[in-house]
Design an enzyme around this catalytic site. Structure first.
Site, PDB file in Angstrom:
ATOM      1  N   ASP A   1       0.809  -1.210   0.000  1.00  0.00           N
ATOM      2  CA  ASP A   1       0.000   0.000   0.000  1.00  0.00           C
ATOM      3  C   ASP A   1       0.853   1.276   0.000  1.00  0.00           C
ATOM      4  O   ASP A   1       0.689   2.136   0.855  1.00  0.00           O
ATOM      5  CB  ASP A   1      -0.916  -0.050   1.240  1.00  0.00           C
ATOM      6  CG  ASP A   1      -1.930   1.068   1.271  1.00  0.00           C
ATOM      7  OD1 ASP A   1      -2.365   1.517   0.190  1.00  0.00           O
ATOM      8  OD2 ASP A   1      -2.277   1.505   2.385  1.00  0.00           O
TER       9      ASP A   1
ATOM     10  N   GLU B   1       3.655  -7.461   7.846  1.00  0.00           N
ATOM     11  CA  GLU B   1       2.472  -8.149   7.365  1.00  0.00           C
ATOM     12  C   GLU B   1       2.748  -9.230   6.322  1.00  0.00           C
ATOM     13  O   GLU B   1       2.181  -9.211   5.223  1.00  0.00           O
ATOM     14  CB  GLU B   1       1.453  -7.143   6.814  1.00  0.00           C
ATOM     15  CG  GLU B   1       0.922  -6.202   7.879  1.00  0.00           C
ATOM     16  CD  GLU B   1      -0.320  -5.430   7.451  1.00  0.00           C
ATOM     17  OE1 GLU B   1      -0.677  -5.467   6.257  1.00  0.00           O
ATOM     18  OE2 GLU B   1      -0.935  -4.795   8.310  1.00  0.00           O
TER      19      GLU B   1
ATOM     20  N   TYR C   1      -6.890  -2.544  12.671  1.00  0.00           N
ATOM     21  CA  TYR C   1      -7.672  -1.358  12.317  1.00  0.00           C
ATOM     22  C   TYR C   1      -9.101  -1.419  12.837  1.00  0.00           C
ATOM     23  O   TYR C   1     -10.058  -1.326  12.059  1.00  0.00           O
ATOM     24  CB  TYR C   1      -7.629  -1.151  10.797  1.00  0.00           C
ATOM     25  CG  TYR C   1      -6.281  -0.623  10.369  1.00  0.00           C
ATOM     26  CD1 TYR C   1      -6.052   0.741  10.332  1.00  0.00           C
ATOM     27  CD2 TYR C   1      -5.227  -1.486  10.084  1.00  0.00           C
ATOM     28  CE1 TYR C   1      -4.802   1.244   9.992  1.00  0.00           C
ATOM     29  CE2 TYR C   1      -3.981  -0.999   9.749  1.00  0.00           C
ATOM     30  CZ  TYR C   1      -3.776   0.368   9.700  1.00  0.00           C
ATOM     31  OH  TYR C   1      -2.538   0.872   9.377  1.00  0.00           O
TER      32      TYR C   1
ATOM     33  N   GLU D   1       0.561  -0.388  14.143  1.00  0.00           N
ATOM     34  CA  GLU D   1      -0.339   0.370  13.255  1.00  0.00           C
ATOM     35  C   GLU D   1      -1.764   0.314  13.772  1.00  0.00           C
ATOM     36  O   GLU D   1      -2.251  -0.751  14.159  1.00  0.00           O
ATOM     37  CB  GLU D   1      -0.342  -0.210  11.830  1.00  0.00           C
ATOM     38  CG  GLU D   1       0.901   0.077  11.023  1.00  0.00           C
ATOM     39  CD  GLU D   1       0.790  -0.419   9.575  1.00  0.00           C
ATOM     40  OE1 GLU D   1      -0.335  -0.434   9.030  1.00  0.00           O
ATOM     41  OE2 GLU D   1       1.835  -0.778   9.013  1.00  0.00           O
TER      42      GLU D   1
HETATM   43  C1  BDP Z   1      -1.376  -2.038   6.822  1.00  0.00           C
HETATM   44  C2  BDP Z   1      -0.070  -1.886   6.082  1.00  0.00           C
HETATM   45  C3  BDP Z   1       0.191  -0.460   5.613  1.00  0.00           C
HETATM   46  C4  BDP Z   1      -1.075   0.124   5.023  1.00  0.00           C
HETATM   47  C5  BDP Z   1      -2.151   0.144   6.091  1.00  0.00           C
HETATM   48  C6  BDP Z   1      -3.474   0.728   5.601  1.00  0.00           C
HETATM   49  O1  BDP Z   1       1.017  -2.306   6.875  1.00  0.00           O
HETATM   50  O2  BDP Z   1       1.234  -0.453   4.679  1.00  0.00           O
HETATM   51  O3  BDP Z   1      -0.872   1.387   4.479  1.00  0.00           O
HETATM   52  O4  BDP Z   1      -2.399  -1.174   6.495  1.00  0.00           O
HETATM   53  O5  BDP Z   1      -4.295  -0.042   5.126  1.00  0.00           O
HETATM   54  O6  BDP Z   1      -1.944  -3.228   6.469  1.00  0.00           O
HETATM   55  O7  BDP Z   1      -3.652   1.935   5.662  1.00  0.00           O
END
Ligand code: BDP
Length: 576
Positions: free
Chosen positions: A164, A400, A452, A490
């Site tokens: 991404d 990941e 997330y 993240e």
């Molecule tokens: C994670 C990845 C990252 C993406 C992020 C996203 O590590 O590179 O930019 O999600 O979806 O899976 O914003």
């Protein structure tokens, strides 16, 4: 490989500026371009070429693109060792000098160099670089993995990179020529160890071409000693009493002057900077100089308008100013090794760095021997390059990967073993998004977790159920790993700067800010978490697909480095 230095025994000349460029549209190599070609475009070095041009096909070029420039070499250099050095070329590079092939380098984030000696001529010399931007499934990171519908692998992405961020290409970091004597220092590794009120400092020194002794002087303490070289190597050990320790916001740095001696004469010298500090994991905590530290900061990208992934001192300084403004004490070099220039800034500002390999999105079940070899080589290169930076406190071998797959464990056992063989003083981590299905957690010292809640897979209108499971989820991963410390590497939500809504809605600054406040509350319930890195520091470009609006908008800052609402929230929390 030592970072180039201008001193009494070494010269260096920048080759940055405007180079010639030509795209290769056909499969077969155009005849004779290795010796020079008629240019089509100007290109800036360092920079990605992509965002300089206005046509779709050039901007998104997936394949070979040729760079070239002339250079004249001072006659006074003729009895010197002359080296051509590239800071980083993405994704891979073949280099010719006056028509002679010097070599090939693959993976786009570490330096490589060639000695030119016998090839140099009076008058014009020509450097030609054939850059390949195409990522095939066995590249690190991979591309062209035809995985339609795989959201984590960005199925349907254009260009077809399986991660991404935009797969920028070009001569991304400074290019230079430098000289040394034929006998020269080649590599220096500094280790520091705290012992009561003193520090043991050891320099492992490697020389090439000759030289019989090395004099080492620590400038700040005045300690100096001469060490004999055996087979080109020696270890120079010192004890510094009451050392000034390098720490967060306390960038105490020392300098060692190294002189290579041949028959009593100094033939080469190098000034090596280092910090005295110790990192340790103990009792589930991350300790810096014996004190527990909780990391606050971001995952970032090297990404900026126009220059793409190219090195830019001004952008780097702005980013470090923003890190100070917001109260961040750390960042991760997601998803590749950042420039040496960035690490120097982190050393000088007392910012902790989790330094990541370019292994993002590896799919072990289809990885070939070449994938594994390339991944391991990249790890060896970047760990050797960054070993002496006090800011680097942890190595992250991958982001990941498909770590739930049958072949994952065998693959990562090898990768982690390579990392451990390069450095026994810093913890090793890997970032997982497969959580409870991950088969590799116990290979690590720290588990990085990306998740997330409240964004992917169901977000707003969020009630407590959107995030309330998060603390429990982290606890389950912690248990599954056998009780390892967890770094939340993240979490976040996209917001388009200027989008607001009351009540908040997806994609607004309001929602991003509210969600992060709730997630942070969950994280803070977990005593085994050693840090929180918001994704991401700034908005950044990605390939095109239906989940991205001119790139990824999860930045706390916009791509041109202005704060969104959430940045003010983080500042309040982190400055406490
Ligand atoms: C994670 C990845 C990252 C993406 C992020 C996203 O590590 O590179 O930019 O999600 O979806 O899976 O914003």
């Amino acid at each position: 490989m030592l970072y180039p230095q201008l001193n009494e025994h070494r010269e260096t000349t920048s080759l940055d500026g405007i180079w010639d460029l030509r795209f290769q549209w056909q499969e077969a190599n155009p005849e004779g371009w290795e010796s020079g070609f008629s240019p089509e475009r100007h290109v800036a070095v360092p920079a990605s070429f992509n965002d300089l041009y206005t046509s779709y096909s050039e901007r998104n070029h997936w394949g070979f693109v040729w760079y070239s420039r002339e250079v004249r070499i001072p006659r006074a250099w003729r009895d010197r060792r002359i080296v051509l050095r590239f800071g980083a070329v993405a994704y891979s590079a073949d280099v010719w000098f006056n028509g002679k092939h010097l070599g090939y380098h693959e993976t786009g984030h570490t330096p490589f160099e060639f000695a030119l000696q016998d090839l140099v001529q009076d008058g014009t010399n020509r450097i030609v670089v054939r850059v390949n931007t195409r990522l095939t499934p066995d590249c690190v990171p991979p591309g062209e993995l035809n995985m339609p519908g795989s959201t984590i692998h960005m199925g349907g992405n254009k260009p077809p990179a399986n991660f991404d961020f935009y797969p920028y290409g070009g001569l991304h970091r400074p290019v230079c020529l430098y000289t040394t004597a034929p006998s020269h220092l080649q590599r220096i590794l500094v280790d520091t160890k705290l012992a009561d009120a003193s520090a043991d400092v050891a320099f492992r020194i490697f020389a090439e071409g000759g030289g019989d002794q090395v004099r080492v002087t620590i400038e700040e303490t005045g300690q100096t000693a001469v060490f004999p070289l055996a087979a080109g190597t020696t270890t120079a050990a010192f004890k510094i009493t009451e050392p000034r320790l390098w720490g967060i916001g306390k960038p105490e740095l020392y300098h060692a002057a190294l002189e290579l001696l041949e028959n009593g004469q100094t033939v080469d010298s190098y000034r090596q900077r280092f910090g005295v500090r110790e990192v340790k994991l103990e009792g589930g905590k991350f300790l810096l100089n014996g004190e527990p530290v909780y990391m606050q900061g971001f995952g970032r990208h090297e990404d900026f308008p126009i220059i793409g992934r190219g090195h830019c001192d001004a952008a780097n300084v702005r980013d470090f100013e923003l890190l100070s403004w917001i109260g961040a004490n750390s960042f991760r070099t997601s998803h590749y090794p950042y420039s040496e220039e960035q690490l120097r800034l982190a050393d000088e500002r007392g910012i902790l760095v989790i330094s990541e390999s370019p292994g993002v999105g590896i799919v072990p079940d289809i990885a070939t021997e070449k994938t594994l070899a390339t991944h391991c080589a990249a790890i060896r290169e970047y760990m050797a390059r960054d070993y002496n930076h006090p800011c680097v406190v942890m190595w992250c071998v991958a982001n990941e990967p498909f770590s739930q797959q049958a072949s994952a464990r065998a693959y990562f056992e090898k990768v982690v073993a390579v990392a451990r063989s390069m450095d026994s003083t810093r913890p090793i981590t890997m970032v997982t998004c497969f959580g409870l299905e991950d088969t590799c957690l116990d290979l690590l010292d720290v588990v990085g977790v990306n998740a997330y809640p409240g964004w992917y897979g169901g977000g707003h209108p969020f009630d407590s159920s959107v995030h309330a499971w998060f603390a429990d989820f982290l606890k389950q991963i912690h248990d599954r790993s056998g009780g390892l410390p967890i770094m939340v590497t993240e979490f976040g939500a996209d917001s388009v700067a200027g989008f607001h809504a009351l009540p908040s809605e997806l994609w607004t600054e309001d929602y991003q800010s509210e969600l992060l406040e709730h997630i942070l509350e969950e994280i803070h319930k977990c005593p085994f978490v050693i840090g929180e890195h918001v994704w991401a520091m700034c908005d950044f470009r990605t390939g095109q697909n239906d989940r991205r609006a001119l790139g990824n908008r999860k930045g706390a800052f916009t791509r041109d480095r202005q704060p969104k609402m959430v940045a003010h929230l983080l500042k309040k929390l982190w400055k406490k």
